[in-house]
Design a protein around this motif. Structure first.
Motif, PDB file in Angstrom:
ATOM      1  N   GLY A  39       0.804  -1.213   0.000  1.00  0.00           N
ATOM      2  CA  GLY A  39       0.000   0.000   0.000  1.00  0.00           C
ATOM      3  C   GLY A  39       0.840   1.267   0.000  1.00  0.00           C
ATOM      4  O   GLY A  39       0.457   2.286  -0.575  1.00  0.00           O
ATOM      5  N   SER A  40       2.021   1.206   0.629  1.00  0.00           N
ATOM      6  CA  SER A  40       2.836   2.421   0.716  1.00  0.00           C
ATOM      7  C   SER A  40       3.698   2.623  -0.532  1.00  0.00           C
ATOM      8  O   SER A  40       4.464   3.570  -0.607  1.00  0.00           O
ATOM      9  N   LEU A  41       3.576   1.712  -1.487  1.00  0.00           N
ATOM     10  CA  LEU A  41       4.278   1.926  -2.753  1.00  0.00           C
ATOM     11  C   LEU A  41       3.544   2.989  -3.543  1.00  0.00           C
ATOM     12  O   LEU A  41       2.334   2.916  -3.704  1.00  0.00           O
ATOM     13  N   GLU A  42       4.270   3.984  -4.008  1.00  0.00           N
ATOM     14  CA  GLU A  42       3.617   4.947  -4.892  1.00  0.00           C
ATOM     15  C   GLU A  42       4.161   4.719  -6.287  1.00  0.00           C
ATOM     16  O   GLU A  42       5.276   5.095  -6.604  1.00  0.00           O
ATOM     17  N   VAL A  43       3.352   4.061  -7.090  1.00  0.00           N
ATOM     18  CA  VAL A  43       3.824   3.745  -8.428  1.00  0.00           C
ATOM     19  C   VAL A  43       3.072   4.597  -9.449  1.00  0.00           C
ATOM     20  O   VAL A  43       1.854   4.639  -9.458  1.00  0.00           O
ATOM     21  N   ASP A  44       3.835   5.272 -10.257  1.00  0.00           N
ATOM     22  CA  ASP A  44       3.259   6.084 -11.321  1.00  0.00           C
ATOM     23  C   ASP A  44       3.129   5.196 -12.552  1.00  0.00           C
ATOM     24  O   ASP A  44       4.057   5.053 -13.342  1.00  0.00           O
ATOM     25  N   TRP A  45       1.926   4.584 -12.689  1.00  0.00           N
ATOM     26  CA  TRP A  45       1.780   3.556 -13.724  1.00  0.00           C
ATOM     27  C   TRP A  45       1.937   4.118 -15.132  1.00  0.00           C
ATOM     28  O   TRP A  45       2.377   3.431 -16.036  1.00  0.00           O
ATOM     29  N   GLN A  46       1.567   5.415 -15.256  1.00  0.00           N
ATOM     30  CA  GLN A  46       1.718   6.026 -16.570  1.00  0.00           C
ATOM     31  C   GLN A  46       3.200   6.056 -16.974  1.00  0.00           C
ATOM     32  O   GLN A  46       3.569   5.675 -18.080  1.00  0.00           O
ATOM     33  N   ARG A  47       4.008   6.451 -15.979  1.00  0.00           N
ATOM     34  CA  ARG A  47       5.445   6.506 -16.207  1.00  0.00           C
ATOM     35  C   ARG A  47       5.981   5.105 -16.529  1.00  0.00           C
ATOM     36  O   ARG A  47       6.827   4.925 -17.421  1.00  0.00           O
ATOM     37  N   VAL A  48       5.459   4.128 -15.799  1.00  0.00           N
ATOM     38  CA  VAL A  48       5.926   2.760 -16.018  1.00  0.00           C
ATOM     39  C   VAL A  48       5.583   2.305 -17.429  1.00  0.00           C
ATOM     40  O   VAL A  48       6.390   1.670 -18.113  1.00  0.00           O
ATOM     41  N   SER A  49       4.371   2.644 -17.890  1.00  0.00           N
ATOM     42  CA  SER A  49       3.979   2.154 -19.210  1.00  0.00           C
ATOM     43  C   SER A  49       4.804   2.835 -20.303  1.00  0.00           C
ATOM     44  O   SER A  49       5.138   2.201 -21.308  1.00  0.00           O
ATOM     45  N   ILE A  50       5.150   4.100 -20.078  1.00  0.00           N
ATOM     46  CA  ILE A  50       6.068   4.733 -21.036  1.00  0.00           C
ATOM     47  C   ILE A  50       7.405   3.996 -20.987  1.00  0.00           C
ATOM     48  O   ILE A  50       8.031   3.725 -22.001  1.00  0.00           O
ATOM     49  N   GLY A  51       7.803   3.667 -19.745  1.00  0.00           N
ATOM     50  CA  GLY A  51       9.099   3.033 -19.536  1.00  0.00           C
ATOM     51  C   GLY A  51       9.208   1.676 -20.202  1.00  0.00           C
ATOM     52  O   GLY A  51      10.289   1.279 -20.622  1.00  0.00           O
ATOM     53  N   LEU A  52       8.082   0.975 -20.300  1.00  0.00           N
ATOM     54  CA  LEU A  52       8.142  -0.373 -20.866  1.00  0.00           C
ATOM     55  C   LEU A  52       8.660  -0.328 -22.303  1.00  0.00           C
ATOM     56  O   LEU A  52       9.416  -1.205 -22.725  1.00  0.00           O
ATOM     57  N   GLU A  53       8.267   0.714 -23.004  1.00  0.00           N
ATOM     58  CA  GLU A  53       8.749   0.862 -24.385  1.00  0.00           C
ATOM     59  C   GLU A  53      10.268   1.034 -24.373  1.00  0.00           C
ATOM     60  O   GLU A  53      10.996   0.434 -25.162  1.00  0.00           O
ATOM     61  N   ARG A  54      10.731   1.859 -23.408  1.00  0.00           N
ATOM     62  CA  ARG A  54      12.172   2.043 -23.254  1.00  0.00           C
ATOM     63  C   ARG A  54      12.864   0.744 -22.879  1.00  0.00           C
ATOM     64  O   ARG A  54      13.957   0.457 -23.338  1.00  0.00           O
ATOM     65  N   GLY A  55      12.171  -0.014 -22.004  1.00  0.00           N
ATOM     66  CA  GLY A  55      12.718  -1.298 -21.586  1.00  0.00           C
ATOM     67  C   GLY A  55      12.939  -2.193 -22.785  1.00  0.00           C
ATOM     68  O   GLY A  55      13.960  -2.876 -22.892  1.00  0.00           O
ATOM     69  N   GLN A  56      11.966  -2.154 -23.697  1.00  0.00           N
ATOM     70  CA  GLN A  56      12.090  -2.936 -24.916  1.00  0.00           C
ATOM     71  C   GLN A  56      13.346  -2.522 -25.690  1.00  0.00           C
ATOM     72  O   GLN A  56      14.102  -3.375 -26.156  1.00  0.00           O
ATOM     73  N   ARG A  57      13.554  -1.199 -25.753  1.00  0.00           N
ATOM     74  CA  ARG A  57      14.731  -0.718 -26.471  1.00  0.00           C
ATOM     75  C   ARG A  57      16.007  -1.193 -25.782  1.00  0.00           C
ATOM     76  O   ARG A  57      16.995  -1.523 -26.443  1.00  0.00           O
ATOM     77  N   PHE A  58      15.937  -1.216 -24.438  1.00  0.00           N
ATOM     78  CA  PHE A  58      17.127  -1.690 -23.731  1.00  0.00           C
ATOM     79  C   PHE A  58      17.397  -3.158 -24.039  1.00  0.00           C
ATOM     80  O   PHE A  58      18.533  -3.556 -24.296  1.00  0.00           O
ATOM     81  N   VAL A  59      16.314  -3.966 -24.033  1.00  0.00           N
ATOM     82  CA  VAL A  59      16.497  -5.390 -24.333  1.00  0.00           C
ATOM     83  C   VAL A  59      17.054  -5.549 -25.737  1.00  0.00           C
ATOM     84  O   VAL A  59      17.962  -6.365 -25.985  1.00  0.00           O
ATOM     85  N   MET A  60      16.535  -4.750 -26.680  1.00  0.00           N
ATOM     86  CA  MET A  60      17.069  -4.800 -28.047  1.00  0.00           C
ATOM     87  C   MET A  60      18.553  -4.436 -28.045  1.00  0.00           C
ATOM     88  O   MET A  60      19.355  -5.069 -28.734  1.00  0.00           O
TER      89      MET A  60
END
Lengths: 268, 271, 275
Positions: A39-60
């Motif tokens: 509950g005390s985690l503050e996750v900015d899911w919007q930021r995470v979803s943008i990040g996933l695309e970046r994550g893909q680039r990192f994996v590439m």
């Protein structure tokens, strides 16, 4: 054979915590903790979803690493890391041997023992990265601060294990050599060294390995080495260069683990 | 009824452990398998339930050829064969009851075994077996707290919990003292008699085997060299099975039959 | 005294050597090579070092030291939330890492892997990758990818823990008693049941020990992940360092030290209770 008179039920008795109240309390506490923690985690899911695309680039980038365009930085970072690793391990070993002997209760007088043990305690309780922050502040940026950091960390690691080893080493052998009228130095040479040396070599190689991995980290706070190069690459979003650096680190760690395995087998 | 036809096993190293072994075990018969170490006794037993894969030949339990089965089919057939091990092979950190119930694993779905919610009949059967082997009071103890003889009783109960049609028994007494060995062998023969259960006992101790089994099979270098009642096993035959030299140096003090054969065994073990 | 003639010392050589001359020579050559390598490395490493700074270091140290004491105790309440975050990062990260490590370990162990030629190398590569990259570097990457915050820290800790836990666990799996497994297999149990009844009881103590041990390490690591933006105490440390607030730095370091000591004690207690 008639089985009808036997009970149809059996429950596995609890193995670790026997009191049912405690068991319930512990599981409730665990659930409450998990709920609170998540509950005390503050996750900015919007930021995470943008990040996933970046994550893909990192994996590439990891799959298609770029060794070339940052070649000069990579080579200089790597040479800093490797030289830092070797010098700090050698110096660390040289200093940790007297401190390790000094921290062995069965060989040294009480005051020496206490001093050596407290040096070890300080070195072990501080993370490399924190030591690096201070040493960079004192000695300026660059691999020299990194060298000092790794050497200091090596002392804590090796001296502790060496001292424990000596304390565990067979005291009958020690007594036998002492009974021949040997001096303190001869005792170290004949009774302690043969028992402890193979393990010391093994541990030194292991520490060489750790020092290389750490040298990739302390660059983040300005202590030189491949970590600084990696930090820059990630800051610039050059994931293909970052991927290349990570692959080099992994390869070097794999090779050194393999080699040190061989050497350890050969020594023992 | 178990029928073995032309069973052979060659290990990848090229050692051939079994050479064209054929035999039939009718219902209710206990067979003792004797022979020096390395003769293939253990391999033969393990080829029957395919803990070791045979190279060629057939193993027929009833009219099902076990050597042709794969995966699930093999598991269903393994339920019909109980196995008892030399060093008990209990799961040491589980309770005695769980060890006995593990004999039912082939019959129950995974979720039941995971939650330890076995069907009522299985639990009744397990209690009955524990009572029969004299360990009713030990059900909730961890298996590694028991003595050797007690552990082997749990091993027997586990095998019988499968409601098997055949028992494979691998050196049941090798880790036990002489008195406990006798007790275990007596228990095994009684239990087999009660259920008309055929069994193959792989055994080092020839006098013990003579005392308890109805038929002996001698194995030498992977081949059956003797098959008959214990009375037919004479000194010449023992020499043939266990080898010349060792046998004769130990033979002289023998008058009737029993005590001597222990020695060549010890030799074989040491070599 | 009544020693037979041929035992008198004069008959024996006075020379005794531990090593043959050849191995001695090799040994000396090896040492010489090591010294040469060291000197060369030293020169490469220090070619850009500004020795003036190094000479100045003692006075710098004295300066920083004098500013660091006394620690700013009033800063402590501000640190409680970051401390809670740090503990959560370590605990949740360990949980995640352990959950991912278990299947990897079973795929990597020689006796449980479905294929020694294909699957095992992949599992071993996952382990090496996770182990060779420090959690701080994982955090650096993840902060860049999914943004600063606790989540990046948790994932970093989890990714680093996979390799550690999986390595120790697969070694434990390879050391399990094969006879117990054989006995369960012989009852006609399925694959999952063999894992449950044959492997699990044997592995449970090692598994708990390894997890708690890793948790203990992760507490240390999560305390500094904030340096690269992953939340927790490290974030405060970074902020204090940026403004050169040395008394606050001391306070944070003391808190980290205290946490590490407590977590070490807890992990030692738990491990003793299990075994």
């Amino acid at each position: 054979m008639s089985a009808l008179n036997y009970p149809r039920h059996w429950k596995r008795p609890p193995q670790i915590i026997h009191h049912p109240g405690w068991r319930r309390a512990l599981s409730v506490a665990a659930v409450v903790y998990l709920v609170l923690a998540i509950g005390s985690l503050e996750v900015d899911w919007q930021r995470v979803s943008i990040g996933l695309e970046r994550g893909q680039r990192f994996v590439m980038g990891f799959l298609q690493p770029d060794f070339v365009s940052r070649q000069r930085d990579i080579v200089s970072g790597l040479s800093e890391s490797l030289t830092m690793t070797l010098t700090s391990t050698v110096v660390g070993i040289l200093i940790s041997i007297p401190i390790g002997i000094g921290a062995a209760r069965n060989l040294t007088p009480r005051p020496v023992y206490l001093i050596c043990r407290s040096i070890i305690a300080v070195s072990r309780s501080l993370q490399e990265i924190i030591i690096a922050i201070f040493l960079v502040a004192m000695f300026g940026f660059g691999p020299f601060a990194g060298f000092l950091t790794l050497a200091f960390a090596t002392i804590g690691f090796l001296a502790k294990l060496l001292a424990d080893d000596i304390e565990e080493a067979s005291s009958t052998q020690l007594e036998a050599i002492r009974a021949t009228g040997a001096s303190w130095w001869q005792m170290i040479n004949y009774a302690v060294e043969p028992q402890v040396l193979p393990r010391l070599i093994g541990l030194s190689l292991y520490r060489l390995d750790i020092n290389f991995r750490e040298s990739a980290v302390i660059g983040i706070v300005g202590a030189g080495g491949i970590g600084a190069t990696l930090n820059t690459a990630i800051d610039r979003y050059e994931y293909d260069s970052a991927g290349a650096i990570l692959l080099i680190i992994i390869a070097i760690v794999m090779v050194s683990e393999y080699v040190s395995g061989l050497v350890r087998k050969w020594v023992q | 009824m178990l029928t073995i036809k032309g069973l052979s096993k060659t290990y990848r190293t090229g050692d051939s452990a079994l050479k064209n072994v054929s035999l039939t075990v009718p219902g209710g018969q206990i067979i003792g398998l004797i022979g020096p170490s390395g003769a293939g006794k253990s391999t033969l037993i393990r080829c029957i339930n395919r803990l070791v894969e045979p190279t060629s030949g057939q193993v027929l339990l009833g009219d099902i050829d076990l050597t042709r089965l794969g995966g699930a089919g093999l598991r269903v057939q393994r339920r019909r064969i109980g196995m008892i091990f030399q060093e008990y092979a209990l799961v040491e950190r589980l309770t005695v009851m769980e060890n006995v119930l593990s004999g039912r694993l082939g019959y129950v779905p995974f979720w039941r075994s995971w939650t330890r919610r076995f069907p009522g009949e299985d639990i009744q059967r397990a209690w009955a077996l524990l009572d029969r082997v004299g360990l009713m009071d030990h059900a909730n103890k961890r298996a590694d707290t028991l003595s050797g003889g007690q552990r082997q009783r749990v091993g027997i109960a586990r095998a019988l919990a499968q409601a098997p049609e055949l028992l494979l028994i691998d050196e049941p007494t090798a880790s036990l003292d002489p008195r406990t060995s006798r007790q275990i062998m007596r228990l095994l023969t009684e239990l087999c008699a009660e259920r008309q259960l055929p069994a193959i006992v792989n055994i080092h101790d020839v006098p013990l085997a003579r005392q308890f089994v109805q038929r002996l099979i001698g194995l030498r270098a992977g081949e059956v060299v003797f098959d008959g009642p214990p009375e037919a096993l004479d000194e010449a035959m023992l020499t043939h099975i266990y080898g010349e030299e060792e046998w004769q140096t130990n033979a002289p003090e023998e008058d009737d039959a029993p005590p001597a054969p222990a020695m060549p065994e010890a030799r074989a073990l040491a070599s | 005294m009544n020693e037979p003639q041929h035992h008198s010392p004069q008959h024996y050589s006075q020379l005794w050597q531990w090593r043959t001359p050849r191995t001695k020579l090799l040994l000396w050559a090896g040492w010489l090579a090591l010294v040469a390598l060291f000197v060369w490395c030293w020169q490469v490493m220090t070619q850009d070092t500004i020795w003036m700074f190094v000479q100045d270091a003692p006075s710098q140290a004295a300066d920083i030291g004098s500013r660091m004491v006394p620690p700013r105790w009033s800063y402590l309440p501000e640190l409680l939330k970051p401390l809670w975050d740090t503990l959560n990062m370590a605990t949740l990260g360990t949980l995640g890492g352990v959950i991912m490590a278990v299947p990897v370990a079973f795929l990597a162990a020689r006796n449980t892997t479905p294929s020694v030629a294909l699957v095992r190398p992949v599992a071993l590569f996952i382990i090496v990758t996770s182990r060779s990259i420090n959690s701080l570097i994982w955090a650096l990457l993840l902060v860049a990818v999914i943004g600063p915050g606790l989540l990046a820290g948790i994932v970093a800790i989890a990714l680093r823990s996979i390799g550690f836990v999986a390595k120790l666990l697969y070694e434990a799996i390879e050391e399990t008693d094969a006879r117990q497994i054989e006995a369960i297999t012989a009852t006609g149990a399925g694959r999952a049941q063999v894992l449950n009844y044959g492997y699990l009881p044997q592995l449970l103590p090692a598994f708990c020990g390894i997890s708690v041990f890793r948790w203990d390490i992760n507490i240390r690591e999560s305390a500094i992940l904030g340096l690269v933006g992953a939340g927790g105490l490290g974030l405060k440390l970074q902020a204090s360092l940026n403004v050169l607030a040395w008394p606050q730095v001391t306070m944070i370091l003391l808190l980290i030290l205290g946490t590490v000591v407590v977590s070490e004690w807890v992990s030692a207690r738990v491990r003793r209770a299990i075994i």
